[in-house]
Design an enzyme around this catalytic site. Structure first.
Site, PDB file in Angstrom:
ATOM      1  N   SER A  72       6.054 -50.647 -40.227  1.00  0.00           N
ATOM      2  CA  SER A  72       5.190 -49.905 -39.311  1.00  0.00           C
ATOM      3  C   SER A  72       4.433 -50.845 -38.378  1.00  0.00           C
ATOM      4  O   SER A  72       5.027 -51.507 -37.545  1.00  0.00           O
ATOM      5  CB  SER A  72       4.235 -49.012 -40.106  1.00  0.00           C
ATOM      6  OG  SER A  72       3.535 -48.139 -39.254  1.00  0.00           O
ATOM      7  N   ASP A  89       2.989 -47.359 -31.945  1.00  0.00           N
ATOM      8  CA  ASP A  89       3.105 -48.595 -32.719  1.00  0.00           C
ATOM      9  C   ASP A  89       4.590 -48.913 -32.902  1.00  0.00           C
ATOM     10  O   ASP A  89       5.454 -48.158 -32.433  1.00  0.00           O
ATOM     11  CB  ASP A  89       2.351 -48.458 -34.046  1.00  0.00           C
ATOM     12  CG  ASP A  89       2.997 -47.480 -35.006  1.00  0.00           C
ATOM     13  OD1 ASP A  89       3.712 -46.571 -34.536  1.00  0.00           O
ATOM     14  OD2 ASP A  89       2.793 -47.612 -36.226  1.00  0.00           O
TER      15      ASP A  89
END
Length: 580
Positions: free
Chosen positions: A150, A305
């Site tokens: 992530s 992101d």
């Protein structure tokens, strides 16, 4: 653990490691006799939990590497075969991002699945996390694996697991899979199948255009209509991640054509050369996008992101400057838009986490919308939403957590920064069509529900010593709870570890959420403080929330100054209490 034992473990690991890079790393450490490096890699192991695995890339059981991926997948395969009767036919979706290790790891996952007779349904190119989650439920797969870390720094990677409902695993599956991983033998005993053989036997298939088209069709259906699209110019960044192409297609599907991208951050790059920590919550990560907004006179910045499960937003105010919104502000704006601008109405549901702004609950209740809070982590939001949908027939419209995580409708059962970006752009267009802007909408909410101000503080404490310090801090806050924080009286304490809520007069009630190491202090004057150790990082986090009424005759800035003074007192006092 003594040095000889560490060397024995390292040598055994080296003998079966399939990765030349980690073998070379370990050979170098052994050659130098670096006992500290050995202890760091072999003195512990990455623990499999509800977030799967996440850690530094490197050799040994306490690092992310191909050996760990192979063993983890063998445990997952064994668990699925035991608990999902048609797991072989339904298969497992495998997605991966653009980080180091991800490409090789996705092939290892597929090889182990096929070796167990389970169909590996593998994205043919890098895929955002929300697309992988969507594919699990869309294709009716038995589960899913997303190889990603992530928003962590470049040195990290991870392994996220989805159940067949498309949501991240929760108990008892997390414990069951962890136990199955413990039962895996030597790497040589794990059945693995080559890609060519798996394709020949129909145990590996490619995912791509059809799945993407189906996802975009679901996203397109989220549009609530309205004008103003021609008044919105967007600056977008993918932050060196894998969401760029999909985000642009989603924005286009919503009718947004005036979109400019940060070219230096548009393509996947495992080195993340322009951002040290690619988390859009971190200061400085939006700098290039904000520069692009000034160059192009864009009024809206949207940022995903690296795996595109989060969304950051900045908007231009009447002062001509760009203002970066907090996750709580974005959540409140989305909640208001999806509830109040929705012509369908009906029985609807909004779910947030216990550390997210209480303002979203006020917005929901004002319109008669069902509202619930769950523990931190989108796995709890998604699974609780499905429970309530099945039990009551309610329509889930928004899941939200303050760390820039949003799920609009049920497009996928995880955070989805791509669909959230398209919906937020539509919100901005509506505000423009009304003759104002996003900040005008936010001010209207503050004047109606009170100015809600939130702040998070994190204190990093790495290693075993840091973990012990965090545990001592939580234990002390439980055994010696403060009576006042920042001058405000504590009127209630919610201890999610014991499952009890205690009022100032000593009366107790049971909490209904699963047990978790979280303490919440409710204070007079509609404020609160929450303490919890992070589930993915070696740190303890403190959350502060205050609500400041806004008089009709005063400026918003006056109320904001009062709120800042209150939250400064809370944060300063509580940090001192926790560290004493």
């Amino acid at each position: 653990m003594d040095a000889e034992k560490l060397r024995e473990m390292a040598s055994a690991w080296l003998a079966e490691d399939p990765d030349p890079e980690t073998r070379e790393e370990l050979e170098d450490i052994l050659g130098k006799g670096d006992e500290a490096a050995l202890a760091d890699r072999f003195g512990g192991r990455l623990e499999f939990g509800t977030a799967g695995l996440r850690g530094l890339i490197g050799a040994g059981p306490n690092r992310m590497n191909r050996s760990v991926v192979i063993r983890t997948t063998a445990g997952l395969a064994a668990y699925l075969l035991e608990h999902v009767p048609d797991a072989k036919e339904r298969g497992v979706v495998v997605g991966y991002d653009g980080r180091r290790l991800s490409d090789a790891a996705k092939d290892d996952v597929a090889a182990v699945l096929a070796g167990h007779g389970i169909l590996a349904r593998v994205f043919s190119d890098v895929a955002p996390t929300p697309l992988t989650a969507f594919a699990v439920s869309h294709l009716g797969a038995a589960g899913g694996v997303m190889v990603t870390a992530s928003h962590n720094p470049a040195a990290y990677n991870g392994y996220k697991v989805y159940w067949g409902n498309g949501a991240q695993i929760v108990p008892p599956h997390d414990r069951g899979i962890a136990e199955a991983i413990e039962g895996v033998g030597e790497l040589a005993s794990i059945p693995r199948m080559s890609e060519d053989e798996a394709r020949r036997l129909g145990l590996r298939e490619d995912l791509g255009d059809e799945t993407i088209a189906a996802y975009l069709e679901r996203v397109r259906a989220l549009s609530l209509g309205g004008g103003g699209r021609d008044r919105v110019r967007i600056a977008y960044t993918a932050m060196h991640g894998v969401g760029g192409a999909l985000a642009l297609r989603a924005l286009s599907a919503f009718g947004f054509a005036d979109v400019h991208v940060v070219r230096a951050q548009m393509e996947p790059d495992p080195a993340f050369p322009t951002v040290e920590f690619p988390n859009p919550e971190e200061e400085g990560t939006l700098d290039l996008a904000l520069e692009l907004a000034e160059e192009t006179s864009a009024g809206l910045v949207l940022a995903n992101d690296p795996d595109a499960d989060r969304l950051a937003v900045a908007v231009r105010g009447k002062d001509g400057a760009m203002h970066t919104l907090t996750g709580n502000e974005i959540g409140a704006l989305l909640a208001s838009h999806l509830i109040e601008d929705d012509p369908a109405k009906g029985d609807r549901l909004v779910i947030t986490t216990i550390v997210s702004t209480p303002m979203v609950g006020e917005i929901a209740r004002a319109s008669g919308v069902r509202y619930e809070e769950v523990l931190t982590g989108f796995k709890w939001i998604a699974n609780r939403a499905m429970e309530l949908e099945a039990a009551t027939g309610t329509r889930f419209v928004l899941g939200f957590e303050e760390a820039l995580g949003y799920s609009v409708d049920a497009v996928c059962r995880d955070k989805d920064g791509v669909s959230a970006a398209a919906v937020f752009a539509e919100l901005a267009a509506r505000a423009a069509a009304e003759g104002g802007g996003v900040l005008d909408r936010l001010e209207a909410l503050y004047r109606r529900f009170g100015l809600h101000r939130s702040r998070q503080q994190g204190f990093t404490a790495p290693g075993a010593e840091g973990h012990a310090k965090i545990e001592r801090t939580m234990a002390r806050l439980r055994s010696e709870p403060p009576e006042r924080i920042g001058g405000a009286r504590v009127v209630g304490i919610r201890d999610y570890h014991t499952g009890t809520a205690t009022r100032a007069d000593g009366t107790q009630t049971k909490l209904t959420l699963p047990r978790s190491n979280v303490l919440a202090f409710d204070l007079e004057g509609d404020s609160r403080v929450i303490a919890r150790p992070s589930g993915t990082e070696p740190k303890i986090k403190f959350y502060f929330d205050v609500r400041e009424p806004v008089a009709a005759s005063e400026t918003l800035e006056a109320a904001r100054e009062r709120a800042e003074e209150r939250i400064d007192r809370l944060a300063g006092d509580f940090a001192a209490l926790a560290s004493s």
